[in-house]
Design a protein around this motif. Sequence first.
Motif, PDB file in Angstrom:
ATOM      1  N   UNK A  93       0.713  -1.143  -0.213  1.00 48.98           N
ATOM      2  CA  UNK A  93      -0.049  -0.106  -0.118  1.00 48.98           C
ATOM      3  C   UNK A  93       0.799   1.318  -0.043  1.00 48.98           C
ATOM      4  N   UNK A  94       1.936   1.242   0.850  1.00 49.40           N
ATOM      5  CA  UNK A  94       2.808   2.359   0.785  1.00 49.40           C
ATOM      6  C   UNK A  94       3.601   2.574  -0.426  1.00 49.40           C
ATOM      7  N   UNK A  95       3.871   1.383  -1.277  1.00 48.42           N
ATOM      8  CA  UNK A  95       4.566   1.802  -2.457  1.00 48.42           C
ATOM      9  C   UNK A  95       3.480   2.189  -3.331  1.00 48.42           C
ATOM     10  N   UNK A  96       2.357   1.816  -3.633  1.00 49.85           N
ATOM     11  CA  UNK A  96       1.235   2.301  -4.557  1.00 49.85           C
ATOM     12  C   UNK A  96       1.078   3.641  -4.237  1.00 49.85           C
ATOM     13  N   UNK A  97       1.087   4.150  -2.923  1.00 49.16           N
ATOM     14  CA  UNK A  97       0.561   5.467  -2.667  1.00 49.16           C
ATOM     15  C   UNK A  97       2.011   6.332  -3.116  1.00 49.16           C
ATOM     16  N   UNK A  98       3.021   5.890  -3.057  1.00 49.98           N
ATOM     17  CA  UNK A  98       4.040   6.632  -3.703  1.00 49.98           C
ATOM     18  C   UNK A  98       4.271   6.854  -5.093  1.00 49.98           C
ATOM     19  N   UNK A  99       3.483   6.017  -5.762  1.00 46.43           N
ATOM     20  CA  UNK A  99       3.537   5.790  -7.106  1.00 46.43           C
ATOM     21  C   UNK A  99       2.322   6.441  -7.930  1.00 46.43           C
ATOM     22  N   UNK A 100       1.416   6.374  -7.328  1.00 49.51           N
ATOM     23  CA  UNK A 100       0.100   6.883  -7.920  1.00 49.51           C
ATOM     24  C   UNK A 100      -0.675   8.064  -7.117  1.00 49.51           C
ATOM     25  N   UNK A 101      -1.548   8.784  -8.019  1.00 53.74           N
ATOM     26  CA  UNK A 101      -2.170   9.823  -7.391  1.00 53.74           C
ATOM     27  C   UNK A 101      -3.213   9.421  -6.046  1.00 53.74           C
ATOM     28  N   UNK A 102      -2.884  10.331  -5.239  1.00 52.47           N
ATOM     29  CA  UNK A 102      -3.774  10.409  -4.030  1.00 52.47           C
ATOM     30  C   UNK A 102      -5.466   9.940  -4.133  1.00 52.47           C
ATOM     31  N   UNK A 103      -6.019  10.577  -5.017  1.00 48.38           N
ATOM     32  CA  UNK A 103      -7.330  10.110  -5.452  1.00 48.38           C
ATOM     33  C   UNK A 103      -7.683   8.959  -5.836  1.00 48.38           C
ATOM     34  N   UNK A 104      -6.481   8.402  -6.790  1.00 46.53           N
ATOM     35  CA  UNK A 104      -6.675   7.021  -7.047  1.00 46.53           C
ATOM     36  C   UNK A 104      -6.509   6.013  -5.952  1.00 46.53           C
ATOM     37  N   UNK A 105      -5.460   6.332  -5.135  1.00 44.56           N
ATOM     38  CA  UNK A 105      -5.409   5.125  -4.101  1.00 44.56           C
ATOM     39  C   UNK A 105      -6.676   5.401  -2.922  1.00 44.56           C
ATOM     40  N   UNK A 106      -7.190   6.627  -2.875  1.00 47.24           N
ATOM     41  CA  UNK A 106      -8.225   6.595  -1.963  1.00 47.24           C
ATOM     42  C   UNK A 106      -9.450   5.814  -2.424  1.00 47.24           C
TER      43      UNK A 106
END
Length: 254
Positions: A93-106
């Motif tokens: 999850x941390x890795x994805x949050x570092x690579x993708x836009x916050x709204x997409x992660x949310x």
Amino acid sequence: MMPPLAIVLAGRSNTAKRSDILTRVARKFGERGQPVFVFESPRHAASEGINRRLEQALPGIARSTGQALSWPRLAAWYAVKTALACASPHRLDFLMAALLPPWLIASWELQRFIESLPHARVVVVTHSAGGVAATRIAAHPHVQAIASFGYPFRHPERRREAYRTRHLRAVVKPMVVIQGRGDAYGGDPAQFGRFLGPTCSIVSLECDHEYHGLDDGAFARAWEAIDHVHDLACQKESQAPRLDCATSVSGQTC
């Protein structure tokens, strides 16, 4: 009789600010025995846990001191935090949050949360950024309806950001936007209404983005609108006349 719809509350991205309006909504649903679940990002919770560990173990570089950190201490803070994040069960999850836009992660995290619930039918009630996440997953089969307080159509200090609105006209499930006329994130229906789909209704209240101190009359209008989209979701699911689900107003659930 089908099990009642579950209510999922998705609040603000800035968790330091409370969504008191969602607390009031949760209380109303709780009074009639409806299951209510509060979404919290597991990644954010894990990050806060790491921060607390750092503040206890390394108070010299902890942000809780309230002092601006020199670049060596700041680098040390991020280095240690990154190491702890890599060792965390939520490291993906941390890795994805570092690579993708916050709204997409949310949106992705909210969808995972909804899929983890013991209920296959939910109404999502949101405040602020939670509305972006919920509307982006509106097509998910578990999501039956959405009620959004203070939808952030625009950031008052930024240029227009398409991710906030470009998907809204594709939302075809029951939806209501409950917006304060003084909301800096969009308070004029003449301006933001064009972004919304044909199944979305609008309720305008005399308040700002925070909804603090909303009087009982205004809250009653908001609650009536939320209950209406809830009943529409019941009607759609059961294919029964609306009168069968309208009993929820008197404390029953469909």
